[in-house]
Write a protein that holds these residues in place. Structure first.
Motif, PDB file in Angstrom:
ATOM      1  N   LYS A 157       0.860  -1.171  -0.044  1.00  0.00           N
ATOM      2  CA  LYS A 157       0.107  -0.096   0.207  1.00  0.00           C
ATOM      3  C   LYS A 157       0.650   1.207  -0.039  1.00  0.00           C
ATOM      4  CE  LYS A 157      -4.006   2.256   2.095  1.00  0.00           C
ATOM      5  NZ  LYS A 157      -5.183   2.186   2.932  1.00  0.00           N
ATOM      6  N   LYS A 158       0.748   2.062  -0.801  1.00  0.00           N
ATOM      7  CA  LYS A 158       1.286   3.444  -1.141  1.00  0.00           C
ATOM      8  C   LYS A 158       0.511   4.379  -0.012  1.00  0.00           C
ATOM      9  CE  LYS A 158       3.642   2.310  -5.211  1.00  0.00           C
ATOM     10  NZ  LYS A 158       3.529   0.838  -5.019  1.00  0.00           N
ATOM     11  N   PHE A 159       1.750   5.424   0.407  1.00  0.00           N
ATOM     12  CA  PHE A 159       1.080   6.459   1.168  1.00  0.00           C
ATOM     13  C   PHE A 159       1.712   7.738   0.802  1.00  0.00           C
ATOM     14  CE2 PHE A 159       4.048   4.235   3.535  1.00  0.00           C
ATOM     15  CZ  PHE A 159       5.125   5.155   4.045  1.00  0.00           C
ATOM     16  N   GLU A 160       1.069   8.963   0.999  1.00  0.00           N
ATOM     17  CA  GLU A 160       2.021  10.198   0.611  1.00  0.00           C
ATOM     18  C   GLU A 160       2.768  10.441   1.512  1.00  0.00           C
ATOM     19  OE1 GLU A 160      -1.575  12.861   0.707  1.00  0.00           O
ATOM     20  OE2 GLU A 160      -2.238  12.149  -1.045  1.00  0.00           O
ATOM     21  N   LYS A 206     -10.570   6.716 -13.790  1.00  0.00           N
ATOM     22  CA  LYS A 206     -10.620   8.450 -13.752  1.00  0.00           C
ATOM     23  C   LYS A 206     -10.500   8.968 -12.606  1.00  0.00           C
ATOM     24  CE  LYS A 206     -13.906   8.643 -17.827  1.00  0.00           C
ATOM     25  NZ  LYS A 206     -15.266   8.678 -18.312  1.00  0.00           N
ATOM     26  N   ALA A 207     -10.916   8.093 -11.376  1.00  0.00           N
ATOM     27  CA  ALA A 207     -10.556   8.603  -9.959  1.00  0.00           C
ATOM     28  C   ALA A 207      -8.931   8.984  -9.774  1.00  0.00           C
ATOM     29  CB  ALA A 207     -10.884   7.787  -9.111  1.00  0.00           C
ATOM     30  N   GLN A 208      -8.257   7.929 -10.344  1.00  0.00           N
ATOM     31  CA  GLN A 208      -6.770   8.131 -10.288  1.00  0.00           C
ATOM     32  C   GLN A 208      -6.212   9.188 -11.085  1.00  0.00           C
ATOM     33  OE1 GLN A 208      -5.985   3.613 -11.412  1.00  0.00           O
ATOM     34  NE2 GLN A 208      -4.473   4.134  -9.580  1.00  0.00           N
ATOM     35  N   ALA A 209      -6.786   9.509 -12.178  1.00  0.00           N
ATOM     36  CA  ALA A 209      -6.609  11.008 -12.983  1.00  0.00           C
ATOM     37  C   ALA A 209      -6.725  11.883 -12.205  1.00  0.00           C
ATOM     38  CB  ALA A 209      -7.232  10.672 -14.166  1.00  0.00           C
ATOM     39  N   ALA A 210      -7.796  12.049 -11.532  1.00  0.00           N
ATOM     40  CA  ALA A 210      -8.339  13.196 -10.867  1.00  0.00           C
ATOM     41  C   ALA A 210      -7.286  13.464  -9.637  1.00  0.00           C
ATOM     42  CB  ALA A 210      -9.790  13.028 -10.396  1.00  0.00           C
ATOM     43  N   THR A 211      -6.929  12.388  -8.946  1.00  0.00           N
ATOM     44  CA  THR A 211      -5.920  12.437  -7.910  1.00  0.00           C
ATOM     45  C   THR A 211      -4.673  12.845  -8.340  1.00  0.00           C
ATOM     46  OG1 THR A 211      -6.888  10.377  -6.943  1.00  0.00           O
ATOM     47  CG2 THR A 211      -4.500  10.920  -6.341  1.00  0.00           C
ATOM     48  N   LEU A 212      -4.237  12.346  -9.627  1.00  0.00           N
ATOM     49  CA  LEU A 212      -2.783  12.861 -10.194  1.00  0.00           C
ATOM     50  C   LEU A 212      -3.043  14.269 -10.504  1.00  0.00           C
ATOM     51  CD1 LEU A 212      -2.223   9.634 -12.556  1.00  0.00           C
ATOM     52  CD2 LEU A 212      -0.696  10.346 -10.725  1.00  0.00           C
ATOM     53  N   LEU A 216       4.199   8.225 -16.255  1.00  0.00           N
ATOM     54  CA  LEU A 216       3.448   8.071 -17.338  1.00  0.00           C
ATOM     55  C   LEU A 216       2.519   9.490 -17.448  1.00  0.00           C
ATOM     56  CD1 LEU A 216       2.691   4.463 -17.341  1.00  0.00           C
ATOM     57  CD2 LEU A 216       4.324   5.694 -18.778  1.00  0.00           C
ATOM     58  N   TRP A 217       1.732   9.787 -16.423  1.00  0.00           N
ATOM     59  CA  TRP A 217       0.994  10.895 -16.306  1.00  0.00           C
ATOM     60  C   TRP A 217       1.430  12.216 -16.759  1.00  0.00           C
ATOM     61  CZ3 TRP A 217      -4.043  12.521 -15.864  1.00  0.00           C
ATOM     62  CH2 TRP A 217      -4.253  14.308 -15.373  1.00  0.00           C
ATOM     63  N   VAL A 219      -3.092   5.828  -3.633  1.00  0.00           N
ATOM     64  CA  VAL A 219      -2.044   6.813  -3.703  1.00  0.00           C
ATOM     65  C   VAL A 219      -0.995   6.190  -4.842  1.00  0.00           C
ATOM     66  CG1 VAL A 219       0.290   7.958  -2.804  1.00  0.00           C
ATOM     67  CG2 VAL A 219      -1.845   7.564  -1.387  1.00  0.00           C
ATOM     68  N   PRO A 220      -0.912   7.029  -6.033  1.00  0.00           N
ATOM     69  CA  PRO A 220      -0.277   6.732  -7.251  1.00  0.00           C
ATOM     70  C   PRO A 220       1.150   6.277  -6.925  1.00  0.00           C
ATOM     71  CG  PRO A 220      -0.742   9.033  -7.402  1.00  0.00           C
ATOM     72  CD  PRO A 220      -1.303   8.364  -6.074  1.00  0.00           C
ATOM     73  N   GLY A 221       1.585   5.214  -7.783  1.00  0.00           N
ATOM     74  CA  GLY A 221       3.062   4.919  -7.780  1.00  0.00           C
ATOM     75  C   GLY A 221       3.912   5.849  -8.669  1.00  0.00           C
ATOM     76  N   LYS A 222       5.240   5.588  -8.503  1.00  0.00           N
ATOM     77  CA  LYS A 222       6.148   6.267  -9.201  1.00  0.00           C
ATOM     78  C   LYS A 222       5.871   6.371 -10.606  1.00  0.00           C
ATOM     79  CE  LYS A 222       9.479   4.161  -7.322  1.00  0.00           C
ATOM     80  NZ  LYS A 222      10.941   3.932  -6.868  1.00  0.00           N
ATOM     81  N   VAL A 223       5.757   4.877 -11.296  1.00  0.00           N
ATOM     82  CA  VAL A 223       5.427   4.731 -12.674  1.00  0.00           C
ATOM     83  C   VAL A 223       4.213   5.533 -13.523  1.00  0.00           C
ATOM     84  CG1 VAL A 223       5.306   2.896 -14.451  1.00  0.00           C
ATOM     85  CG2 VAL A 223       6.486   2.577 -12.387  1.00  0.00           C
TER      86      VAL A 223
END
Length: 285
Positions: free
Chosen positions: A64-67, A270-276, A251-252, A243-247
């Motif tokens: 699990k990723k975290f900020e 789309k939720a991940q895109a909004a987070t990014l 890419l984003w 929380v998005p990972g480095k890759v």
């Protein structure tokens, strides 16, 4: 009972005290849950973890990723040591991720990379037992070249050879690594500071990851719940979205064509895109 191998659930109600966790978690597989209701839901959803299995043992990475904000780093590292984590190492490494021109691998949530000149491949196992509500991920990893070649040659609907792939993104990381034991299970607490590169474009990103190794799919929900308990103990709040990972961030920011392919295939949402987008807005502001 836990000492003799039975699975245990500790509930944070009644006379519960934080130190009670150590009384049971040192012996075997145990989860700490907020109340009786959640304990009942856990048993009903995952009662198969109590059943013996003679299935072939595999190793699944539950993560699990975290900020990690730069202003929070010192407090986080201090808290890790306070709760019993041990600083293990600080290392630098470079990952280069590969794919075909048609993005055959990433669009199937398959991640092929080279680290220190060695091939590594991560993929979603057919069965993982993952609870998607907890925003953690489960991958199986191959690190032997022949196993990777065989996997790529036997994929359903398409086959890939190492000769067919080209670099897509490069990530240089400085990693601070801590280890933490929850009962008998070892967890890796990694804090990465990364330079993301695609062509001539570069950017910076920092992220943390808590990871455990499950020896069977039946152990995955246990690892997930233990990850939640550890993050809560350290003081890291769970987020509503992954929380998005480095890759994914690379890419984003630097290869939107590939990111859009991941959106189309469902690997990213789309939720991940909004987070990014919100992460980049915070950096801009």
């Amino acid at each position: 009972a836990v000492k003799h191998g039975m699975f245990g659930l500790l509930v944070k109600t009644g006379k519960y005290r934080p130190e009670d966790r150590n009384k049971v978690c040192d012996y075997g597989q145990t989860c700490v849950l907020p109340n009786i209701y959640e304990a009942a839901r856990f048993v009903l959803a995952h009662n198969r973890i109590l059943e013996p299995s003679d299935a072939k043992k595999i190793f699944l990475e539950v993560e699990k990723k975290f900020e990690v904000g730069s202003s929070e780093l010192e407090t986080l590292e201090k808290r890790l040591l306070e709760v019993g984590a041990q600083f293990e190492s600080e290392e630098s490494f470079e990952d280069v991720y590969f794919d075909t021109s048609s993005i055959t691998l990433m669009s199937k949530d398959i991640w092929l990379r080279q680290r220190r000149g060695e091939w590594e491949l991560k993929f979603l196992p057919a069965k993982s037992g993952v609870n998607n509500n907890l925003n953690s991920s489960v991958y199986q990893e191959l690190s032997e070249k022949q196993s990777i070649v065989s996997f790529l040659a036997n994929m359903q609907s398409s086959t890939v050879a190492l000769e067919d792939v080209k670099p897509v993104i490069k990530i240089e990381s400085l990693r601070k690594k801590y280890t933490f034991f929850y009962g008998r299970r070892k967890f890796s607490f990694d804090i990465d500071f990364a330079k993301l590169t695609s062509g001539s474009e570069t950017s910076l990103y920092s992220v943390g990851e808590l990871e455990a190794i499950a020896g069977h799919e039946n152990e995955v929900p246990i690892c997930q719940m233990q990850i939640e308990e550890i993050l809560d103990t350290v003081g890291i709040q769970s987020t509503k979205s992954k929380v998005p990972g480095k890759v994914i961030v690379a890419l984003w920011r630097h290869n939107r064509r590939v990111f859009d392919s991941l959106l189309s295939s469902g690997v990213c949402s789309k939720a991940q895109a909004a987070t990014l987008a919100s992460i980049d807005d915070e950096l801009t502001n």
